[in-house]
Design a protein around this motif. Sequence first.
Motif: not given
Lengths: 169, 455
Positions: B151-152, B154-155, B158, B181
Amino acid sequence: MSGRTQAIRPMGRLRRWYGEGPLQLLVLLASFALAGYAGVRLLDGDGLLIAVWFAGAALVHDLLFVPAYALVDRALRTAAGRLERKEWINFVRVPAFLSGLLLLVWFPLVTGQVERYEAATALPAGVFLVRWLTVTGALFAGAAVCGVTLLQVRRVRRSARKQRPPVVH
Amino acid sequence: MSCGPVGRQGPAYGRSMPRTPHVTSPVDPGFWRSPLRGPWLTSVLGAVLLVGITVLFVTGLLSYAAYNPNLSPVNDKTPDKGLLGFYLFDWPTDPHWLYRLNQGLHVTVGITLIPVLLAKLWSVLPKLFTLPPARSAGHALERLSLLLLVGGALFEFVTGVLNVQLEYLFPGSFYPLHFYGAWVFFGAFAAHVVLRLPQAVRVLRQRGWREQLRGPGPEPADEAGLVAAAPAAPAAPAAPVRVGAPAAPTVSRRGALGMVGAGSALLFVTAAGQTVDGPLRRTALFAPHGGGDPGSGPNGFQINKTAAKVGIEPRETGELWRLVVGGGPRGEVKLSRTELLQLRQHSAALPIACVEGWSTSDQWWRGVRLRDLAALAGFDEDPPGVLVESLQRHGAFRKAALRDNQVRDPRSLLVLHVNGEELSPDHGYPARIIVPAAPGVLNTKWVSRLTFGEL
């Protein structure tokens, strides 16, 4: 044997209850401490939405994005199943992958969604779609040229082989 | 110690077994059939990411420091950073291309790594679906950490990719999201490296590079070549990831790695050019500041935000415009542009380098030294920092603070001319700031006020 068992008993107990070694536990706890410290600050604001973005990025990737491209690839492989050599699929797969990658990364610009772009930079926004289409066309054309060349080379080799005296099979 | 399969053994899939004809769910062992997946591929991709993400993290932290967030609240978009700002230091003015290099690396390396990240996630995907979801408390914690890791990653990618395209879809301001993040991600990343690196090194040492790449096509369909991810470390035996009989290969491992490399190369070639002026910028076909310049002539170089975009009107910048210089013992001084031109003019060749990764080559700026303006305000020696205010009514950096080392640098100017011509409205007419090695947003345009010593 029994002496050694005595010595490692605390570790053995941890492993039995926890399932992993002590190093793993320490490393993960340290990592969670940092994540917690930064995470509280990350979520300060529209916390729920930010959490949805954070976890959602992983879920969308794993459960939507990967299945989508895997299905496209499977369809390609099915179509290629009729071919003499399955490797020919790569003459479609590679340009499609490269073109798709450009679209994925530059999606906002290519699809012309960034309203502030022209006003902010004084650069034209319409060029990105044209460039993407052009590069995509060039990639597929390049792959086609490579494919046809390879096919010709194979044909020439095959006919050269046929001209030699036949070998007993 | 053996790193071979330990514990429960799945059905013995092998070349002699008939293929599973109907597999419906990704938790079925037969679902994952690519002959490419295996510890070697995952280790290679992981090694590339280890280097690449370390570069991203370091350049990211440096970029954060370059804003001098501890200097003044106007520079600080993350006031509650606490311990996470432990490393902050006074950002230097030398070498003058420091921020240009740093941010060019951060953004270009980030974009180039995207195919590697996607390939790495693909290579370990079967592990996501292993059942049971957690074998033990330790395994559950590790999977939670992996959620933060994936998640980190990709966050961060993105938000970064959207921000450079000026597409501010993310929920909040870019600075805190990308900064906090990054720390969440880096915590999980560091843990992952500590727990997995020994294994990756072992796999790469044992199997080598040449054999894996030059081998005749794909690996034979043995178990090791099929495991979806590296087997668990000997210290932590895992239930074997059961995988199906391999599908017939349609691409070799060399071919697959080549494809990922080609994707990275294509992204690099079509983005890196936005860090230079001239013909090379035209090669950056997809970068937001690639392709070409917005104009020609002395003022033709790249623009971050036009005057029209931020609502600067001609009547504000015309005859009535005055620069207010204050904060010092001599009180406020008001200067017209003509009066500024009568002060001693100095030159400096410096780039504009944006947090978004694009930059210009050195432009030839000409104007009044900031330290001379500090002297006008009464700071004859050792001038302090300065608060710079713009005519801009909105925007996160319409006010910005510069540190004393930046004010004292002889190349730090209040610019009136660029490349031999008057500044254009889009480049900050009637006057703008230029400071060596500073992020673009600290080079305030349409300056209206300089307050020395009060940040």
